[in-house]
Motif scaffolding. Structure first.
Motif, PDB file in Angstrom:
ATOM      1  N   PRO A 343     -48.216  31.441  -7.402  1.00 11.44           N
ATOM      2  CA  PRO A 343     -49.353  31.387  -8.325  1.00 11.44           C
ATOM      3  C   PRO A 343     -49.420  30.033  -9.028  1.00 11.44           C
ATOM      4  CG  PRO A 343     -48.114  33.419  -8.617  1.00 11.44           C
ATOM      5  CD  PRO A 343     -47.283  32.541  -7.736  1.00 11.44           C
ATOM      6  N   VAL A 344     -50.581  29.395  -8.997  1.00 15.83           N
ATOM      7  CA  VAL A 344     -50.783  28.108  -9.654  1.00 15.83           C
ATOM      8  C   VAL A 344     -51.326  28.354 -11.056  1.00 15.83           C
ATOM      9  CG1 VAL A 344     -52.042  25.924  -9.583  1.00 15.83           C
ATOM     10  CG2 VAL A 344     -51.148  26.928  -7.471  1.00 15.83           C
ATOM     11  N   THR A 345     -50.733  27.719 -12.045  1.00 13.53           N
ATOM     12  CA  THR A 345     -51.130  27.914 -13.442  1.00 13.53           C
ATOM     13  C   THR A 345     -51.978  26.787 -14.000  1.00 13.53           C
ATOM     14  OG1 THR A 345     -49.073  26.895 -14.222  1.00 13.53           O
ATOM     15  CG2 THR A 345     -49.076  29.292 -13.906  1.00 13.53           C
ATOM     16  N   LYS A 346     -51.848  25.602 -13.421  1.00 12.71           N
ATOM     17  CA  LYS A 346     -52.587  24.455 -13.953  1.00 12.71           C
ATOM     18  C   LYS A 346     -52.627  23.352 -12.905  1.00 12.71           C
ATOM     19  CE  LYS A 346     -50.633  21.956 -17.184  1.00 12.71           C
ATOM     20  NZ  LYS A 346     -50.127  21.474 -18.500  1.00 12.71           N
ATOM     21  N   VAL A 347     -53.743  22.598 -12.897  1.00 14.52           N
ATOM     22  CA  VAL A 347     -53.888  21.423 -12.027  1.00 14.52           C
ATOM     23  C   VAL A 347     -54.366  20.258 -12.876  1.00 14.52           C
ATOM     24  CG1 VAL A 347     -55.098  20.408 -10.073  1.00 14.52           C
ATOM     25  CG2 VAL A 347     -54.382  22.798  -9.970  1.00 14.52           C
ATOM     26  N   GLU A 348     -53.701  19.125 -12.737  1.00 15.28           N
ATOM     27  CA  GLU A 348     -54.090  17.909 -13.456  1.00 15.28           C
ATOM     28  C   GLU A 348     -54.351  16.785 -12.461  1.00 15.28           C
ATOM     29  OE1 GLU A 348     -51.431  18.553 -17.527  1.00 15.28           O
ATOM     30  OE2 GLU A 348     -50.662  17.303 -15.883  1.00 15.28           O
ATOM     31  N   ILE A 349     -55.321  15.943 -12.768  1.00 16.06           N
ATOM     32  CA  ILE A 349     -55.643  14.786 -11.931  1.00 16.06           C
ATOM     33  C   ILE A 349     -55.427  13.526 -12.755  1.00 16.06           C
ATOM     34  CG2 ILE A 349     -57.418  13.574 -10.613  1.00 16.06           C
ATOM     35  CD1 ILE A 349     -58.674  16.234  -9.966  1.00 16.06           C
ATOM     36  N   TYR A 350     -54.673  12.580 -12.192  1.00 18.37           N
ATOM     37  CA  TYR A 350     -54.353  11.322 -12.868  1.00 18.37           C
ATOM     38  C   TYR A 350     -54.810  10.137 -12.015  1.00 18.37           C
ATOM     39  CZ  TYR A 350     -51.216  13.886 -16.024  1.00 18.37           C
ATOM     40  OH  TYR A 350     -50.698  14.743 -16.958  1.00 18.37           O
ATOM     41  N   SER A 351     -55.104   9.042 -12.687  1.00 18.27           N
ATOM     42  CA  SER A 351     -55.318   7.788 -11.970  1.00 18.27           C
ATOM     43  C   SER A 351     -53.958   7.245 -11.522  1.00 18.27           C
ATOM     44  CB  SER A 351     -55.998   6.757 -12.872  1.00 18.27           C
ATOM     45  OG  SER A 351     -55.096   6.287 -13.865  1.00 18.27           O
ATOM     46  N   VAL A 352     -53.960   6.249 -10.635  1.00 20.13           N
ATOM     47  CA  VAL A 352     -52.701   5.671 -10.171  1.00 20.13           C
ATOM     48  C   VAL A 352     -51.980   4.919 -11.283  1.00 20.13           C
ATOM     49  CG1 VAL A 352     -53.376   5.501  -7.757  1.00 20.13           C
ATOM     50  CG2 VAL A 352     -53.924   3.625  -9.310  1.00 20.13           C
ATOM     51  N   ILE A 378     -53.579  10.913  -8.290  1.00 19.99           N
ATOM     52  CA  ILE A 378     -52.367  11.730  -8.286  1.00 19.99           C
ATOM     53  C   ILE A 378     -52.723  13.107  -8.833  1.00 19.99           C
ATOM     54  CG2 ILE A 378     -50.017  11.972  -9.181  1.00 19.99           C
ATOM     55  CD1 ILE A 378     -50.064   8.864  -9.529  1.00 19.99           C
ATOM     56  N   VAL A 379     -52.397  14.149  -8.068  1.00 23.36           N
ATOM     57  CA  VAL A 379     -52.692  15.516  -8.467  1.00 23.36           C
ATOM     58  C   VAL A 379     -51.371  16.226  -8.774  1.00 23.36           C
ATOM     59  CG1 VAL A 379     -53.736  17.713  -7.808  1.00 23.36           C
ATOM     60  CG2 VAL A 379     -54.765  15.553  -7.051  1.00 23.36           C
ATOM     61  N   LYS A 380     -51.253  16.771  -9.992  1.00 19.00           N
ATOM     62  CA  LYS A 380     -50.080  17.537 -10.375  1.00 19.00           C
ATOM     63  C   LYS A 380     -50.450  19.020 -10.355  1.00 19.00           C
ATOM     64  CE  LYS A 380     -47.968  13.953 -13.261  1.00 19.00           C
ATOM     65  NZ  LYS A 380     -47.377  13.619 -14.584  1.00 19.00           N
ATOM     66  N   ILE A 381     -49.664  19.778  -9.590  1.00 22.48           N
ATOM     67  CA  ILE A 381     -49.937  21.206  -9.401  1.00 22.48           C
ATOM     68  C   ILE A 381     -48.763  21.990  -9.978  1.00 22.48           C
ATOM     69  CG2 ILE A 381     -50.388  23.013  -7.697  1.00 22.48           C
ATOM     70  CD1 ILE A 381     -51.407  20.708  -5.845  1.00 22.48           C
ATOM     71  N   TYR A 382     -49.067  22.845 -10.959  1.00 22.28           N
ATOM     72  CA  TYR A 382     -48.021  23.562 -11.688  1.00 22.28           C
ATOM     73  C   TYR A 382     -48.015  25.036 -11.274  1.00 22.28           C
ATOM     74  CZ  TYR A 382     -48.065  19.566 -14.932  1.00 22.28           C
ATOM     75  OH  TYR A 382     -48.009  18.312 -15.504  1.00 22.28           O
ATOM     76  N   SER A 383     -46.812  25.579 -11.094  1.00 24.04           N
ATOM     77  CA  SER A 383     -46.631  27.031 -11.073  1.00 24.04           C
ATOM     78  C   SER A 383     -45.846  27.377 -12.331  1.00 24.04           C
ATOM     79  CB  SER A 383     -45.899  27.479  -9.809  1.00 24.04           C
ATOM     80  OG  SER A 383     -44.562  27.006  -9.822  1.00 24.04           O
ATOM     81  N   GLU A 384     -45.327  28.585 -12.430  1.00 21.50           N
ATOM     82  CA  GLU A 384     -44.670  29.008 -13.668  1.00 21.50           C
ATOM     83  C   GLU A 384     -43.497  28.114 -14.044  1.00 21.50           C
ATOM     84  OE1 GLU A 384     -42.579  32.997 -15.657  1.00 21.50           O
ATOM     85  OE2 GLU A 384     -43.480  33.074 -13.658  1.00 21.50           O
ATOM     86  N   LYS A 385     -42.670  27.713 -13.053  1.00 20.33           N
ATOM     87  CA  LYS A 385     -41.481  26.923 -13.355  1.00 20.33           C
ATOM     88  C   LYS A 385     -41.373  25.662 -12.492  1.00 20.33           C
ATOM     89  CE  LYS A 385     -38.671  30.900 -14.800  1.00 20.33           C
ATOM     90  NZ  LYS A 385     -37.412  31.654 -14.565  1.00 20.33           N
ATOM     91  N   GLU A 386     -42.416  25.339 -11.790  1.00 25.57           N
ATOM     92  CA  GLU A 386     -42.322  24.222 -10.839  1.00 25.57           C
ATOM     93  C   GLU A 386     -43.504  23.279 -10.973  1.00 25.57           C
ATOM     94  OE1 GLU A 386     -41.127  25.708  -6.788  1.00 25.57           O
ATOM     95  OE2 GLU A 386     -41.520  27.579  -7.820  1.00 25.57           O
ATOM     96  N   LEU A 387     -43.306  22.097 -10.421  1.00 26.95           N
ATOM     97  CA  LEU A 387     -44.350  21.081 -10.402  1.00 26.95           C
ATOM     98  C   LEU A 387     -44.298  20.374  -9.054  1.00 26.95           C
ATOM     99  CD1 LEU A 387     -46.427  19.000 -11.487  1.00 26.95           C
ATOM    100  CD2 LEU A 387     -44.489  17.778 -12.505  1.00 26.95           C
ATOM    101  N   ALA A 388     -45.435  20.298  -8.380  1.00 23.67           N
ATOM    102  CA  ALA A 388     -45.556  19.508  -7.160  1.00 23.67           C
ATOM    103  C   ALA A 388     -46.566  18.401  -7.403  1.00 23.67           C
ATOM    104  CB  ALA A 388     -45.986  20.375  -5.986  1.00 23.67           C
ATOM    105  N   ILE A 389     -46.297  17.217  -6.868  1.00 24.80           N
ATOM    106  CA  ILE A 389     -47.160  16.065  -7.063  1.00 24.80           C
ATOM    107  C   ILE A 389     -47.663  15.592  -5.703  1.00 24.80           C
ATOM    108  CG2 ILE A 389     -47.355  13.729  -8.001  1.00 24.80           C
ATOM    109  CD1 ILE A 389     -44.995  14.401  -9.827  1.00 24.80           C
ATOM    110  N   VAL A 390     -48.981  15.501  -5.587  1.00 22.86           N
ATOM    111  CA  VAL A 390     -49.612  15.118  -4.320  1.00 22.86           C
ATOM    112  C   VAL A 390     -50.572  13.976  -4.593  1.00 22.86           C
ATOM    113  CG1 VAL A 390     -50.966  15.927  -2.351  1.00 22.86           C
ATOM    114  CG2 VAL A 390     -49.468  17.526  -3.570  1.00 22.86           C
ATOM    115  N   ARG A 391     -50.622  13.017  -3.689  1.00 25.47           N
ATOM    116  CA  ARG A 391     -51.610  11.966  -3.803  1.00 25.47           C
ATOM    117  C   ARG A 391     -52.815  12.340  -2.944  1.00 25.47           C
ATOM    118  NH1 ARG A 391     -47.763   7.676  -1.472  1.00 25.47           N
ATOM    119  NH2 ARG A 391     -46.384   9.465  -1.570  1.00 25.47           N
TER     120      ARG A 391
END
Length: 395
Positions: A343-352, A378-391
Motif C-alpha cells: 500500500p502506497v501512503t504518499k507520493v512526492e515529486i522533486y526537481s533534480v 525524482i519521485v519518492k514513493i512511500y509505504s508505511e515503513k519504506e521509501l523508494a526513489i525513482v527518477r
C-alpha cells in the motif's frame, strides 16, 4: 626488411609511411622518418618476416609471411607453438595454402577473449634463409551485439579543467556472459584492447581516464584507458569494435554533444549522464538523464553518478517495496502509473536540485504530470515503513 618478390621491377609499387598519434586536440603530431635506403642485393640474403597472424575462427589461424616460404619448413606443425592458454591450444596441422601463407589447425581451439602468445620459428624462405624466432600475440573476440554504453562522465567541474573522474560504463544487455578481452573502445579515447574479463548478464563494467583516482573516489574498480580525453565541447563519437576491427564491425556507438538535447548537468555541473534503460537506443539523447545518485564532493564540487550499477530504483528500509514496484510509462507525458503490492501512503515529486514540486496523498496509482515541464524529476514513493526513489523523464 625485404620487399616481397612480386614488388620487384613493378612500377606500381610505392613506399607509404603512415603515422598514428594520440595527441590531444590542437597539438600537432610529430612525424620523424630517418633516411631510407633501398638496394638490390646480389642474391636473397633476407629471412622471411611474419606479419600479424589472423584468427579465422577458434580452431584456424592464418599466417602471412613477407615472401614465399619453403614447403618443407612451413608445414612443420612443431614450428608453431602456443606458450600459454587454459587449455593450451596445440597446432595439429600446418598447410601452406599459398606461396607466402600458412593455415594452422588447432585442437583444442583458442578461447574467445583470451590473450595468447604464439611462437613461430624455423621457417625458411626459398633461398634457405631462416626466420628469426618471434612471439606473436593473438586475441579473438567475434562479438557483434549486446554490449552497451550506459553511463558517461566527460566533464566534471570546474568546467574545462582536467577531468580526473572521466569514465565510460558498459552493460551486458544479454542473457549470456560476454567476454571483453580484445574488444576496443574507440573515438576520443585510446582504450587499446580491453582486458580479459567475463561480464555476466545484466552486469556493468567501467573504464576510466584515471583508474586510481576514480576508484578512490567512487569505491568502484575500473580499467584505465591508455590515453586521450572525452570531449568537453565538441561532439564526441564513441564506439566499441571487436577484434575484426579492419572489417568495421561496430558493436555499439553513439555521438554525444555538450548540453541540450543531451543532459545539461553532464556539461561541467558535476553529473554523469545515464542511459535510462540498457535496452533503449543510446544514440537518442531523449533516453539519457543526469544521474541523481549523490557520491560526495570531489575537489570541492558535488558529484552525482552511479558507475558500476546502473540507474536502479533506490530504496530505504525493507526491499519488498522496490521488488514489487512498477512505475510507468517512463518517459511520461500525462499520467504516471504506480503499481505495487505494498500500500502506497504518499507520493512526492522533486526537481533534480531537490526542490519539492508536488505531494500526493490520494489517488496514488495514477499521478497527473500535465503541469510538469519537460525534464528529469525524482519521485519518492512511500509505504508505511519504506521509501523508494525513482527518477522519471517528463516529455
Amino acid at each position: 626488411y625485404a620487399l616481397h618478390p612480386e614488388a620487384f621491377l613493378n612500377p606500381n609499387v610505392v613506399l607509404q609511411f603512415m603515422v598514428k598519434a594520440g595527441a590531444r586536440k590542437g597539438t600537432a603530431a610529430k612525424v620523424l622518418i630517418d633516411d631510407v635506403y633501398i638496394y638490390a642485393a646480389p642474391e636473397d640474403i633476407f629471412p622471411p618476416v611474419v606479419f600479424e597472424p589472423t584468427v579465422v575462427h577458434t580452431q584456424e589461424i592464418e599466417i602471412r609471411f613477407s615472401e614465399p616460404v619453403s614447403l618443407e619448413t612451413a608445414q612443420v606443425a612443431a614450428n608453431y607453438t602456443f606458450l600459454n592458454g587454459s587449455p593450451q591450444p596445440v597446432v595439429i596441422n600446418a598447410v601452406r595454402t599459398d606461396k607466402d601463407r600458412v593455415t594452422l589447425t588447432l585442437d583444442p581451439g583458442i578461447g574467445i577473449g583470451k590473450y595468447l602468445d604464439l611462437e613461430i620459428a624455423n621457417v625458411e624462405d626459398l633461398a634457405g634463409n631462416r626466420m628469426e624466432t618471434i612471439v606473436a600475440e593473438l586475441i579473438y573476440n567475434p562479438l557483434t551485439e549486446g554490449l552497451v554504453i550506459t553511463e558517461i562522465m566527460y566533464d566534471e567541474p570546474p568546467v574545462g579543467q582536467n577531468d580526473f573522474l572521466e569514465f565510460i560504463e558498459l552493460n551486458n544487455n544479454t542473457s549470456e556472459p560476454i567476454e571483453l578481452g580484445g574488444l576496443r573502445i574507440k573515438g576520443g579515447i585510446a582504450s587499446g584492447r580491453l582486458p580479459e574479463f567475463t561480464l555476466e548478464p545484466g552486469a556493468y563494467w567501467v573504464t576510466a581516464k584515471d583508474a586510481a583516482t576514480f576508484t578512490s573516489f567512487f569505491g568502484v574498480p575500473a580499467y584505465g584507458w591508455n590515453g586521450g580525453n572525452l570531449s568537453n565541447d565538441d561532439p564526441e563519437f564513441l564506439y566499441i569494435q571487436n577484434t575484426d576491427h579492419h572489417s568495421g564491425v561496430v558493436i555499439d556507438s553513439l555521438t554525444y554533444r555538450k548540453g541540450n538535447p543531451w543532459p545539461n548537468g553532464a556539461a561541467g555541473l558535476g553529473y554523469s549522464m545515464e542511459l535510462s534503460d540498457p535496452s533503449a537506443d543510446n544514440s537518442d539523447p531523449e533516453n539519457w538523464n543526469d544521474a541523481i545518485n549523490y557520491c560526495g564532493q570531489f575537489q570541492g564540487y558535488d558529484i552525482y553518478a552511479s558507475p558500476g550499477r546502473g540507474p536502479e530504483i533506490l530504496t530505504i528500509g525493507d526491499v519488498s517495496l522496490a521488488n514489487t514496484l512498477k512505475v510507468y510509462p517512463n518517459p511520461v507525458r500525462e499520467i504516471l502509473f504506480i503499481d505495487t503490492q505494498k500500500p502506497v501512503t504518499k507520493v512526492e515529486i522533486y526537481s533534480v536540485l531537490g526542490n519539492k514540486i508536488n505531494e500526493f496523498t490520494s489517488d496514488l496509482k495514477a499521478i497527473e504530470t500535465y503541469h510538469l515541464a519537460k525534464g528529469l524529476y525524482i519521485v519518492k514513493i512511500y509505504s508505511e515503513k519504506e521509501l523508494a526513489i525513482v527518477r522519471i523523464l517528463k516529455k
